[in-house]
Structures are given as structure tokens and as C-alpha cells.
Design an enzyme around this catalytic site. Structure first.
Site, short mmCIF file in Angstrom:
data_model
loop_
_atom_site.label_atom_id
_atom_site.label_comp_id
_atom_site.label_asym_id
_atom_site.label_seq_id
_atom_site.Cartn_x
_atom_site.Cartn_y
_atom_site.Cartn_z
N CYS A 9 12.80 -3.84 4.76
CA CYS A 9 12.72 -4.79 3.74
C CYS A 9 13.53 -4.57 2.23
O CYS A 9 14.05 -3.64 2.39
CB CYS A 9 11.32 -5.22 3.53
SG CYS A 9 10.84 -6.87 2.49
N ASP A 128 -0.76 -3.19 3.39
CA ASP A 128 0.24 -2.30 2.27
C ASP A 128 -1.17 -1.90 1.45
O ASP A 128 -2.07 -2.19 1.56
CB ASP A 128 0.97 -3.72 1.34
CG ASP A 128 2.03 -2.76 0.81
OD1 ASP A 128 2.02 -1.48 0.75
OD2 ASP A 128 2.80 -3.53 0.36
#
Length: 207
Positions: A9, A128
Site C-alpha cells: 500500500c 490495523d
């Protein structure tokens, strides 16, 4: 255990995108959040996507984007998958004619199973680290033991992953996929190609 997928990412440059693909990444992610040091414009993302080979999933990361803003972007950028990192409800994640994943920022005391169940239409749930006031990309890991077994959705593990710890993370969590940004960077937004290769190698050797 089936092969764990990997996503790189925070891509901002075509050479980094191609390095990720060459290393064997299954997906690459673009950050459409202006406050992020890894943010890209519509044009940057579109130019990179044009040069990608087939069978690489392109993912757009959004944080509380307005419907107008998101609609304009999706008209301009051919993304395969949407990743919502803000306070979006399931209804706000739906209706874009694309699959989506919802990010949850994990801290002690959270009911992760209930949070997953709140997004029944999601293709997966990304877990996360919780850092106050920061929606993601902090580079910090969280306590993996907080993740319960038997969740209703495929789990994408993120938060502080690196080539050095991703194999341990996979062994402990057994996620569907792993997502890395800062852990394979030379500087914010600029990827280290050797670290990308080492990360993907570690992922593949762990399954």
C-alpha cells in the site's frame, strides 16, 4: 493453510508499483487521503494503473470521503477494490458497484467479531493498529492476541508489518492476507524494492 495474499500500500510511483508486481504482490494500494504523506492524485493513480499488467488488484484507500468526491474519483480511476479507513457505515461503503473492505483500528476491549458483523457486505475486514487521531499508516503493530478466531469475514492483517515480523504474524493470526506500507519504505511514499522482495518472500515461505 492456503497461500496468504499480500498487498503493498501507499504506492506513489510507477517504479514502486512495478517492483511490487515483479516481487509477486497480489494487490497494490493507492491512498486518496490528503493528510497522508503517501497521498496520490487521481492523475497519478490513473497513470500508474495504465502501466500495470493484468491480474494485479488495484485498491483505493479512503477516509470519510464525501459521496461526491468518491464518485468523481471512481469515474476517473479504474480501481478494483475500495478500502474504507474512516468512520464509514456499511451503507456508506456500499453502492459503488465495486467490492470493498473495511478497516478496523484495534485496541484492547474492542468487540472485533461484532465490528466484523456490522459490515455483512464487505469482502473482508482489515485490522490495523489503533493510534489516537490517526486513521492508519502509523507503522505501529498491535497485540495480535486480541484477534478472535472464527471471524465472519476474511481478515487482512496490517499495522507495523515488516519483512522481519510478517512470518510470525501469519503463524499467529492466520490471516487471509497481509498489508504493508511503511515496513517496505526507504522514506514515506518511496518504496525500498529490496524490502518489498524480502516481505513477499517471507509471506510465501510462511504458508
Amino acid at each position: 493453510m492456503s497461500a496468504v495474499r499480500s498487498k503493498i500500500c501507499g504506492i506513489t510511483r510507477i517504479e514502486d508499483a512495478l517492483a511490487a508486481v515483479e516481487a509477486g504482490a497480489d494487490a497494490i494500494g493507492f491512498v486518496f487521503y490528503a493528510k497522508s504523506p503517501r497521498a496520490v492524485t487521481f492523475q497519478q493513480a490513473r497513470d500508474i494503473i495504465k502501466l500495470l499488467p493484468p491480474f494485479v488488484t488495484t485498491v483505493g484507500l479512503f477516509v470519510n470521503s464525501s459521496r461526491c468526491e468518491l464518485g468523481e474519483l471512481l469515474d476517473a480511476v479504474p480501481l478494483d477494490l475500495l478500502q474504507f479507513h474512516g468512520d464509514e457505515t456499511a451503507a456508506e461503503c456500499e453502492g459503488w458497484h465495486r467490492p470493498y473492505i473495511k478497516a478496523l483500528r484495534v485496541k484492547a476491549g474492542d468487540d472485533i467479531a461484532a465490528a466484523c458483523d456490522a459490515f455483512p457486505s464487505a469482502s473482508g475486514i482489515l485490522l490495523d493498529a489503533y493510534v489516537e487521531g490517526v486513521p492508519g499508516g502509523t507503522g505501529e503493530a498491535f497485540d495480535w492476541s486480541l484477534i478472535p478466531q472464527g471471524l465472519s469475514k476474511p481478515i487482512i492483517l496490517a499495522g507495523g508489518l515488516t519483512p522481519d515480523n510478517v512470518a510470525e504474524a501469519i503463524a499467529r493470526v492466520r490471516p487471509y492476507a497481509v498489508d504493508v506500507s511503511g515496513g517496505v519504505e526507504a522514506s514515506k511514499g518511496i518504496k525500498d524494492h529490496a524490502k518489498i522482495q524480502a516481505f513477499i518472500k517471507a509471506v510465501r515461505s510462511s504458508t
